[in-house]
Design a protein around this motif. Structure first.
Motif, short mmCIF file in Angstrom:
data_model
loop_
_atom_site.label_atom_id
_atom_site.label_comp_id
_atom_site.label_asym_id
_atom_site.label_seq_id
_atom_site.Cartn_x
_atom_site.Cartn_y
_atom_site.Cartn_z
N ILE A 277 0.84 -1.20 0.00
CA ILE A 277 0.00 0.00 0.00
C ILE A 277 0.88 1.25 0.00
O ILE A 277 0.57 2.24 -0.69
CB ILE A 277 -0.94 0.01 1.23
CG1 ILE A 277 -1.97 -1.12 1.14
CG2 ILE A 277 -1.64 1.35 1.36
CD1 ILE A 277 -2.96 -0.97 0.02
N ALA A 278 1.98 1.21 0.75
CA ALA A 278 2.88 2.36 0.79
C ALA A 278 3.49 2.65 -0.58
O ALA A 278 3.64 3.81 -0.97
CB ALA A 278 4.00 2.12 1.82
N VAL A 279 3.83 1.60 -1.32
CA VAL A 279 4.45 1.77 -2.64
C VAL A 279 3.54 2.57 -3.56
O VAL A 279 4.00 3.46 -4.29
CB VAL A 279 4.78 0.40 -3.27
CG1 VAL A 279 5.22 0.57 -4.72
CG2 VAL A 279 5.86 -0.31 -2.46
N ILE A 314 10.24 3.57 -0.93
CA ILE A 314 9.96 2.80 -2.15
C ILE A 314 8.59 3.16 -2.72
O ILE A 314 7.95 2.33 -3.37
CB ILE A 314 10.06 1.27 -1.91
CG1 ILE A 314 9.21 0.82 -0.72
CG2 ILE A 314 11.50 0.85 -1.74
CD1 ILE A 314 9.16 -0.69 -0.56
N THR A 315 8.13 4.39 -2.49
CA THR A 315 6.93 4.83 -3.19
C THR A 315 7.26 4.97 -4.68
O THR A 315 8.44 5.10 -5.06
CB THR A 315 6.43 6.17 -2.65
OG1 THR A 315 7.45 7.18 -2.87
CG2 THR A 315 6.13 6.09 -1.16
N ILE A 316 6.26 4.95 -5.52
CA ILE A 316 6.50 4.98 -6.97
C ILE A 316 7.33 6.19 -7.41
O ILE A 316 8.26 6.04 -8.21
CB ILE A 316 5.15 4.92 -7.72
CG1 ILE A 316 4.54 3.52 -7.57
CG2 ILE A 316 5.33 5.28 -9.20
CD1 ILE A 316 3.18 3.35 -8.20
N PRO A 317 7.06 7.42 -6.92
CA PRO A 317 7.91 8.55 -7.34
C PRO A 317 9.38 8.37 -6.94
O PRO A 317 10.28 8.74 -7.69
CB PRO A 317 7.28 9.75 -6.61
CG PRO A 317 5.87 9.35 -6.33
CD PRO A 317 5.93 7.88 -6.08
N ASN A 320 11.11 5.91 -9.19
CA ASN A 320 11.44 6.51 -10.47
C ASN A 320 12.75 7.29 -10.40
O ASN A 320 13.51 7.34 -11.37
CB ASN A 320 10.30 7.44 -10.92
CG ASN A 320 10.47 7.93 -12.34
OD1 ASN A 320 10.74 7.15 -13.25
ND2 ASN A 320 10.33 9.23 -12.55
N VAL A 321 13.02 7.90 -9.24
CA VAL A 321 14.30 8.59 -9.04
C VAL A 321 15.45 7.58 -9.06
O VAL A 321 16.49 7.82 -9.68
CB VAL A 321 14.29 9.38 -7.73
CG1 VAL A 321 15.67 10.00 -7.47
CG2 VAL A 321 13.24 10.48 -7.77
N TYR A 322 15.27 6.44 -8.37
CA TYR A 322 16.29 5.39 -8.42
C TYR A 322 16.57 4.99 -9.87
O TYR A 322 17.73 4.80 -10.27
CB TYR A 322 15.84 4.15 -7.66
CG TYR A 322 15.67 4.30 -6.17
CD1 TYR A 322 16.57 5.06 -5.42
CD2 TYR A 322 14.63 3.67 -5.50
CE1 TYR A 322 16.41 5.18 -4.05
CE2 TYR A 322 14.47 3.78 -4.14
CZ TYR A 322 15.36 4.54 -3.41
OH TYR A 322 15.19 4.65 -2.06
N LEU A 335 14.45 -2.07 -4.69
CA LEU A 335 13.05 -2.35 -4.37
C LEU A 335 12.92 -3.70 -3.69
O LEU A 335 12.23 -3.82 -2.66
CB LEU A 335 12.21 -2.32 -5.65
CG LEU A 335 10.76 -2.80 -5.51
CD1 LEU A 335 9.98 -1.94 -4.51
CD2 LEU A 335 10.06 -2.82 -6.87
N GLY A 336 13.59 -4.73 -4.23
CA GLY A 336 13.49 -6.06 -3.64
C GLY A 336 14.05 -6.12 -2.23
O GLY A 336 13.43 -6.65 -1.31
N ILE A 337 15.26 -5.55 -2.04
CA ILE A 337 15.90 -5.55 -0.72
C ILE A 337 15.07 -4.78 0.29
O ILE A 337 14.82 -5.24 1.41
CB ILE A 337 17.32 -4.96 -0.81
CG1 ILE A 337 18.24 -5.89 -1.61
CG2 ILE A 337 17.89 -4.70 0.59
CD1 ILE A 337 18.53 -7.21 -0.93
N PHE A 338 14.62 -3.58 -0.10
CA PHE A 338 13.85 -2.74 0.82
C PHE A 338 12.49 -3.37 1.14
O PHE A 338 12.04 -3.34 2.29
CB PHE A 338 13.65 -1.35 0.22
CG PHE A 338 14.84 -0.45 0.36
CD1 PHE A 338 16.08 -0.94 0.70
CD2 PHE A 338 14.72 0.92 0.15
CE1 PHE A 338 17.19 -0.11 0.83
CE2 PHE A 338 15.82 1.77 0.29
CZ PHE A 338 17.05 1.26 0.62
N PHE A 339 11.82 -3.92 0.14
CA PHE A 339 10.50 -4.51 0.36
C PHE A 339 10.59 -5.65 1.37
O PHE A 339 9.82 -5.71 2.35
CB PHE A 339 9.91 -5.00 -0.96
CG PHE A 339 8.43 -5.28 -0.90
CD1 PHE A 339 7.92 -6.38 -0.24
CD2 PHE A 339 7.53 -4.42 -1.50
CE1 PHE A 339 6.56 -6.63 -0.17
CE2 PHE A 339 6.16 -4.64 -1.44
CZ PHE A 339 5.68 -5.76 -0.78
N VAL A 340 11.53 -6.56 1.14
CA VAL A 340 11.70 -7.70 2.05
C VAL A 340 12.08 -7.23 3.44
O VAL A 340 11.54 -7.70 4.46
CB VAL A 340 12.77 -8.67 1.50
CG1 VAL A 340 13.08 -9.76 2.53
CG2 VAL A 340 12.28 -9.31 0.19
#
Length: 467
Positions: A277-279, A314-317, A320-322, A335-340
């Motif tokens: 939901i945060a993403v 890790i929000t979508i905006p 996009n910067v990453y 994204l994978g490391i942070f999400f987990v």
């Protein structure tokens, strides 16, 4: 139907503004403390050792990040500067975690809106986040990929003339540039950072002496203004969105997205869904705290809410910067490391707090719609004190009390000296803080020429004596 819609909108605004009123003093006091730390705690020496991929480097990156609080985008931009200069991958990622989770203003806001249990989970979880992330990176890091990306990033920025702001590490801009006595051109991300550099170059004495002078308070006022400029949009958006979510999102939506009941599976699903939901929420920085209040009011588990709060990087905006900085592969890796990491830590916090029997219970408490926000209570008096302090700092900044520089920029009012851009108009010499202000004067000279080039308080006679 229309009347019900209008009533719902008004109720949403009442709740959102009520949340903001409740937390205003905490946000202001937190930003004042942050400004003090930013001005008087030296971080340059820490930045030099972030190339070490060991526990010492990780610890210093965490401390450096906590002392460099700001918005999610600011943390990412500074992290990029650290990475370019050779910081180990795990250290610049730890810096970003710390600068968005282990900061004073966020902690105070969580304490006021969600309670001490969430504050403990945020602080303890922030440390665990960094530890888990470091372990995952050391186990999975594609070292060659990041080395190649670092080289490409440096080469690309060099080709485009991109340099880092020497005060904060963010990307410098041509309109905010000065030339040092040694002939070196320095670029800054904003007028505030350029002014901070000038202040530091002109300062003398320790922090105690600084706090007893107008110059010291001017630095704090300038930093305080910079802190607000980074987060105010996220803060206002977060509070307003939370009000609309509480009023307009029906309970069945939360029941569909988040499993109910007890058990490891429920905690794990809620933590994963909280991060998801945060993403897609587009709300970062401190703006996700009031949104988290809406989730908690909707009956989301402790794991889901705290995982949501963790996930502003890790929000979508921000993703996009990453992508723009590092490319698709590195963006997906982060994204994978942070999400987990975020989901696991949220799950771990719920299990730990459940074992200690300190998970707060929403049942029996007032809902957001039932609360009265504007009362003559301690919040009112604390807000009055906080607003007065805020007004004092902004007044010191706007008046330029104790600011370095012999002249005032006629466009922005900032103090400057005769080493920067200048021009002569109707026989008067005008000095500017930046090329941008000089261009504004050239485009509209009649609008700004009425501002005398001399320092306020040392008016025209003194100006002519110097020239």
């Amino acid at each position: 139907m229309q009347a019900a819609l209008v009533d719902g909108i008004l109720e949403s605004l009442r709740i959102g503004v009520g949340f903001l009123w409740t937390a205003a003093w905490a946000i202001i006091m937190g930003l004042v403390i942050t400004s003090l730390v930013q001005v008087y705690v030296s971080k340059e020496r820490m930045a030099q050792v972030l190339g070490e991929g060991n526990l010492s480097g990780l610890t210093k990156a965490t401390v450096f990040g906590a002392a460099s609080s700001g918005c999610s985008f600011g943390a990412v931009a500074i992290g990029k500067g650290l990475f370019k200069k050779g910081a180990h991958t795990v250290n610049f990622l730890a810096f970003m975690f710390a600068s968005t989770n282990l900061i004073v203003e966020l902690g105070l806001m969580i304490l006021i809106l969600l309670g001490w249990e969430f504050l403990v989970a945020e602080l303890l979880g922030g440390v665990i986040l960094i530890a888990v992330m470091a372990l995952l990176v050391h186990l999975t890091l594609p070292e060659n990929l990041f080395d190649e990306v670092r080289q490409e990033l440096n080469q690309r920025d060099q080709e485009h003339g991109i340099t880092e702001d020497p005060t904060c590490g963010m990307e410098g801009k041509d309109e905010y540039s000065i030339t040092t006595d040694g002939g070196e051109t320095l670029k800054f991300c904003s007028e505030g950072c350029m002014e901070t550099y000038q202040q530091e170059a002109a300062s003398s004495g320790g922090w105690r002496d600084e706090l007893l002078s107008w110059g010291g308070w001017y630095k704090i006022g300038n930093q305080y203004r910079k802190e607000w400029s980074m987060i105010w949009k996220d803060v206002i958006a977060g509070f307003l969105i939370s009000g609309f979510v509480i009023v307009f999102v029906p309970q069945w939506v939360w029941n569909t997205l988040f499993l109910r009941g007890d058990g490891l599976l429920v905690s794990a699903e809620n933590a994963i869904m909280g991060v998801a939901i945060a993403v897609i929420s587009f709300v970062g920085s401190m703006g996700n705290v009031p949104f988290a209040v809406a989730l908690w009011g909707g009956g989301i588990s402790f794991a889901g809410v705290i995982a949501f709060v963790y996930a502003d990087l890790i929000t979508i905006p921000v993703l996009n910067v990453y992508r723009k900085y590092y490319g698709w592969k590195v963006m997906l890796y982060i994204l994978g490391i942070f999400f987990v990491t975020m989901a696991f830590t949220g799950f771990l916090m719920e299990e730990l707090f459940a074992a200690l029997d300190i998970i707060p219970n929403l049942a029996g408490g007032q809902t957001a719609s039932e609360q009265t926000y504007f009362e003559l209570n301690y919040t009112f008096y604390l807000n009055i004190i906080a607003f007065a302090l805020s007004g004092f700092l902004l007044y010191v900044y706007r008046r330029g009390l104790g600011a370095p520089g012999q002249y005032r920029d006629p466009v922005c009012g900032m103090r400057t000296d005769n080493s920067g851009p200048s021009l002569t108009h109707d026989g008067e010499i005008y000095y500017f803080c930046s090329k941008r202000c000089k261009r504004s004067f050239e485009n509209h000279p009649n609008e700004f020429a009425q501002q005398h080039p001399g320092v306020a308080g040392a008016e025209s006679s003194q100006s002519h004596e110097h020239h």
